[in-house]
Design a protein around this motif. Structure first.
Motif, PDB file in Angstrom:
ATOM      1  N   GLY A  71      86.152  42.398  66.432  1.00  0.00           N
ATOM      2  CA  GLY A  71      84.765  42.514  66.209  1.00  0.00           C
ATOM      3  C   GLY A  71      84.612  44.037  65.552  1.00  0.00           C
ATOM      4  O   GLY A  71      85.459  44.876  65.266  1.00  0.00           O
ATOM      5  N   THR A  72      83.189  44.310  65.256  1.00  0.00           N
ATOM      6  CA  THR A  72      82.815  45.487  64.693  1.00  0.00           C
ATOM      7  C   THR A  72      81.228  45.920  64.984  1.00  0.00           C
ATOM      8  O   THR A  72      80.617  45.095  65.712  1.00  0.00           O
ATOM      9  CB  THR A  72      83.055  45.415  63.114  1.00  0.00           C
ATOM     10  N   ALA A  73      80.614  47.020  64.085  1.00  0.00           N
ATOM     11  CA  ALA A  73      79.392  47.186  64.192  1.00  0.00           C
ATOM     12  C   ALA A  73      78.976  47.597  63.106  1.00  0.00           C
ATOM     13  O   ALA A  73      79.888  48.495  62.530  1.00  0.00           O
ATOM     14  CB  ALA A  73      79.009  48.001  65.427  1.00  0.00           C
ATOM     15  N   GLN A  85      73.896  46.980  64.413  1.00  0.00           N
ATOM     16  CA  GLN A  85      74.188  45.595  64.673  1.00  0.00           C
ATOM     17  C   GLN A  85      75.386  45.473  65.201  1.00  0.00           C
ATOM     18  O   GLN A  85      76.404  45.650  64.390  1.00  0.00           O
ATOM     19  CB  GLN A  85      74.239  44.889  63.225  1.00  0.00           C
ATOM     20  N   VAL A  86      75.747  45.121  66.604  1.00  0.00           N
ATOM     21  CA  VAL A  86      77.164  44.824  67.228  1.00  0.00           C
ATOM     22  C   VAL A  86      77.540  43.334  67.036  1.00  0.00           C
ATOM     23  O   VAL A  86      76.628  42.538  67.290  1.00  0.00           O
ATOM     24  CB  VAL A  86      76.909  45.419  68.687  1.00  0.00           C
ATOM     25  N   LYS A  87      78.536  43.430  66.628  1.00  0.00           N
ATOM     26  CA  LYS A  87      79.347  42.083  66.073  1.00  0.00           C
ATOM     27  C   LYS A  87      80.533  41.620  66.918  1.00  0.00           C
ATOM     28  O   LYS A  87      81.585  42.136  66.515  1.00  0.00           O
ATOM     29  CB  LYS A  87      79.318  41.893  64.866  1.00  0.00           C
ATOM     30  N   ASN A  88      80.354  40.921  68.003  1.00  0.00           N
ATOM     31  CA  ASN A  88      81.529  40.315  68.839  1.00  0.00           C
ATOM     32  C   ASN A  88      82.380  41.660  69.074  1.00  0.00           C
ATOM     33  O   ASN A  88      83.758  41.451  68.945  1.00  0.00           O
ATOM     34  CB  ASN A  88      82.332  39.412  68.073  1.00  0.00           C
ATOM     35  N   LEU A  89      81.964  42.685  69.457  1.00  0.00           N
ATOM     36  CA  LEU A  89      82.769  44.014  69.978  1.00  0.00           C
ATOM     37  C   LEU A  89      83.639  43.678  71.149  1.00  0.00           C
ATOM     38  O   LEU A  89      83.112  43.167  71.977  1.00  0.00           O
ATOM     39  CB  LEU A  89      81.822  44.965  70.104  1.00  0.00           C
ATOM     40  N   LYS A 103      83.910  42.350  76.282  1.00  0.00           N
ATOM     41  CA  LYS A 103      84.381  40.852  75.711  1.00  0.00           C
ATOM     42  C   LYS A 103      83.250  40.267  74.646  1.00  0.00           C
ATOM     43  O   LYS A 103      82.351  39.561  75.134  1.00  0.00           O
ATOM     44  CB  LYS A 103      84.326  40.130  77.062  1.00  0.00           C
ATOM     45  N   GLY A 104      83.630  40.645  73.807  1.00  0.00           N
ATOM     46  CA  GLY A 104      82.836  39.915  72.739  1.00  0.00           C
ATOM     47  C   GLY A 104      81.345  39.825  72.572  1.00  0.00           C
ATOM     48  O   GLY A 104      80.698  38.918  72.486  1.00  0.00           O
ATOM     49  N   ILE A 105      80.756  41.183  72.656  1.00  0.00           N
ATOM     50  CA  ILE A 105      79.378  41.347  73.091  1.00  0.00           C
ATOM     51  C   ILE A 105      78.757  41.566  71.509  1.00  0.00           C
ATOM     52  O   ILE A 105      79.266  42.327  70.552  1.00  0.00           O
ATOM     53  CB  ILE A 105      78.949  42.433  73.947  1.00  0.00           C
ATOM     54  N   SER A 106      77.263  41.137  71.329  1.00  0.00           N
ATOM     55  CA  SER A 106      76.822  41.011  70.021  1.00  0.00           C
ATOM     56  C   SER A 106      75.306  41.363  70.647  1.00  0.00           C
ATOM     57  O   SER A 106      74.498  40.808  71.375  1.00  0.00           O
ATOM     58  CB  SER A 106      76.897  39.776  69.114  1.00  0.00           C
ATOM     59  N   PHE A 107      74.549  42.352  69.681  1.00  0.00           N
ATOM     60  CA  PHE A 107      73.479  42.510  69.961  1.00  0.00           C
ATOM     61  C   PHE A 107      72.860  43.422  68.580  1.00  0.00           C
ATOM     62  O   PHE A 107      73.744  44.117  68.022  1.00  0.00           O
ATOM     63  CB  PHE A 107      72.845  43.357  71.109  1.00  0.00           C
ATOM     64  N   THR A 108      71.598  43.342  68.472  1.00  0.00           N
ATOM     65  CA  THR A 108      70.998  44.402  67.219  1.00  0.00           C
ATOM     66  C   THR A 108      69.942  45.372  67.707  1.00  0.00           C
ATOM     67  O   THR A 108      68.909  44.991  68.939  1.00  0.00           O
ATOM     68  CB  THR A 108      70.274  43.692  66.465  1.00  0.00           C
ATOM     69  N   VAL A 109      69.903  46.574  67.660  1.00  0.00           N
ATOM     70  CA  VAL A 109      68.919  47.667  67.900  1.00  0.00           C
ATOM     71  C   VAL A 109      67.976  48.003  66.626  1.00  0.00           C
ATOM     72  O   VAL A 109      68.708  48.663  65.598  1.00  0.00           O
ATOM     73  CB  VAL A 109      69.487  48.787  68.406  1.00  0.00           C
ATOM     74  N   ASP A 110      66.723  47.629  66.391  1.00  0.00           N
ATOM     75  CA  ASP A 110      66.170  47.905  65.204  1.00  0.00           C
ATOM     76  C   ASP A 110      65.630  49.374  65.330  1.00  0.00           C
ATOM     77  O   ASP A 110      65.586  49.958  66.187  1.00  0.00           O
ATOM     78  CB  ASP A 110      65.022  46.972  65.207  1.00  0.00           C
ATOM     79  N   GLN A 111      65.242  49.770  64.141  1.00  0.00           N
ATOM     80  CA  GLN A 111      64.909  50.968  63.664  1.00  0.00           C
ATOM     81  C   GLN A 111      63.567  51.194  64.829  1.00  0.00           C
ATOM     82  O   GLN A 111      62.732  50.140  64.475  1.00  0.00           O
ATOM     83  CB  GLN A 111      64.717  51.381  62.337  1.00  0.00           C
ATOM     84  N   GLY A 112      63.370  52.551  65.401  1.00  0.00           N
ATOM     85  CA  GLY A 112      62.061  52.674  66.231  1.00  0.00           C
ATOM     86  C   GLY A 112      62.208  51.842  67.448  1.00  0.00           C
ATOM     87  O   GLY A 112      60.945  51.989  68.154  1.00  0.00           O
TER      88      GLY A 112
END
Length: 243
Positions: free
Chosen positions: A56-58, A3-7, A18-27
């Motif tokens: 930001g963080t992840a 889970q990437v949060k405003n990185l 520049k403040g990117i956010s996205f999620t990579v689910d398992q599988g």
């Protein structure tokens, strides 16, 4: 899960990410698509705890990138393009074994894991040869095996097929899809439209450090009225793209 949060990553006056956010689910296989300098490698290096975000963080398997970097490193396998960093005087097996030991594995488990990876990546013919005179494709497969010898649940692959011949590309693709079937979480960057279309469940298009689109390929094609991925990419990032 990732889970990437405003990185964000800034180098003096230059904001590389520049403040990117996205999620990579398992599988899931998530493809980060962008031209050179778009911020793909910087993003992966931050997620891998190799460089510290400006803000930001992840969350990597529930662990915070900023607060618990040491707890994250054992959960991920990292492969970066360019120089493989293998030890030329060691055999392929010895290179992989060394990284298994660094990850706290015992020699018996390492041996079993190397035999399995050697078979899947078709390295059996040269697994006990020194890597100094290996082709780029051979070295890349050793590097992949080395990066995941500890069987991590999360794989970060930065342009894993760049410069490889057709046969090596096919083997790497099959391996990535095999890892997906095992439930691994895979984030990789690529220049190749066909590669992204073949492997990815979700694609994130990054341009000048900003994530301009995140969706499934079907959603992208529906949104852009059935255009192919190359046309969609050009529409999103502009005609000056090297694609």
């Amino acid at each position: 899960m990732i889970q990437v949060k405003n990185l964000t990553k800034r180098y003096k006056e230059v904001e590389a990410v520049k403040g990117i956010s996205f999620t990579v689910d398992q599988g899931t296989v998530f493809g980060l698509l962008g031209e050179n300098g778009a911020g793909k490698t910087t993003t992966l290096r931050m997620i891998a705890t190799m460089i510290k975000p400006t803000s930001g963080t992840a969350l990597i398997d529930g662990k915070d990138l900023i607060k618990e970097p040491d707890n994250i490193r054992g959960k991920i396998g990292i492969l970066f393009g360019g120089d493989t960093g293998l030890y030329d005087r060691l055999t392929a097996r010895e290179n992989i074994e060394y990284f298994g030991l660094l990850n706290g594995m015992n020699k018996s488990d390492i041996s079993k894991r190397i035999d399995m990876l050697s078979k899947k990546l078709e390295m059996e013919e040269y697994i006990d040869r020194r890597v100094g005179k290996f082709s780029k494709g051979m070295k890349q497969k050793v590097s992949i095996a080395r990066s995941i010898v500890h069987n991590p649940q999360i794989m970060l692959l930065d342009e894993p097929t760049t410069g490889l011949d057709v046969t090596s590309v096919r083997i790497v693709h099959e391996f990535i899809l095999d890892q997906k079937k095992e439930g691994k979480t895979i984030l990789f960057s690529s220049h190749s439209m066909s590669e992204v279309e073949k492997l990815c469940d979700i694609v994130g298009i990054i341009n000048k450090g900003k994530l301009v689109e995140v969706s499934t390929l079907d959603e992208l094609k529906h949104k852009f009225k059935g255009n192919n991925l190359e046309d969609i990419f050009v529409e999103l990032v502009g005609e000056k793209s090297e694609y």
